[in-house]
Design an enzyme around this catalytic site. Sequence first.
Site: not given
Ligand code: 13P
Length: 281
Positions: A81-82, A205
């Site tokens: 993620d990211h 997200h």
């Molecule tokens: P939240 O922490 O708001 O659930 O977002 C999660 C997210 O988008 C991870 O990339």
Amino acid sequence: MLVTGKQILDAARAGGYAVGAFNCHTLDMVTAVVEVATAERAPVIIQFTEGSIKTNGWEYCSAVARTAAIGAPVPVAIHLDHGPNFETVLRAIRHGFTSVMIDGSELPYAENVAVTRKVVEAAHAAGVSVEAEIGHVGGVEDDQGSVHGWMTEPADAEQFWQDAGMDYLATAFGTAHGFYKEEPKLDLDRVSLIARRVHIPLVMHGGSGVPDEQVLAAIARGICKFNVATELKDAWARALRTFLNENPDEMDPRRVMAPARTAVKNVVRDKIRLCGSAGKA
Ligand code: 13P
């Protein structure tokens, strides 16, 4: 079974449902998520930010997630993620992740395209799927990103898809990472406009704290990957705090951790059912 993100999300797009992508901050959360997905017969995505990977180490994140995924009777993808840069994405690929996000959303357009194309070439050569972002979802996710976001412009999204060739696209339409101070008002028409131009799965997200009816509406308009992090952390911490307050002398980690694990599983189950992915595996 361990599969790519594209396999899971193309099926979701064709079937008109979304798949939960759950941020795992402890390795115990990985097995909790896969257990629920198995019970719900749902495809699922395990995801780690670079911050969680730093906490547990690449080897352990990879070993635990891959063991859980390979042993599961439902499709499981392991996602970065990211991803902040090409090097981190390559490490994820080398450690057996089957999906990576390259987040160039805060870069100028040409730089976002350049780094995303580079990632797409490398990842596709290794059989790994790619998520990229245009517009910017605000809020800070595990120390990454900036507080302020800006919406995805549908025409930019189409150009970005054509220029960079990612497998699924993260879009900004009013969500933010972390809990909301007041109820979010998502720009759902924007999702429809993007989906009309960009013919790949769209990613939401900032899933925590969005009211169910808005999540359902976003899925109906083209969201296929639904990211949840904060609600899992919140459920975990609350359950742990309550248990320790009520049982100040308990010290067996198995008993101390059990309510937190159950709380995480309950959130995962609710979100899987909300996404419409239960029974789809
Ligand atoms: P939240 O922490 O708001 O659930 O977002 C999660 C997210 O988008 C991870 O990339």
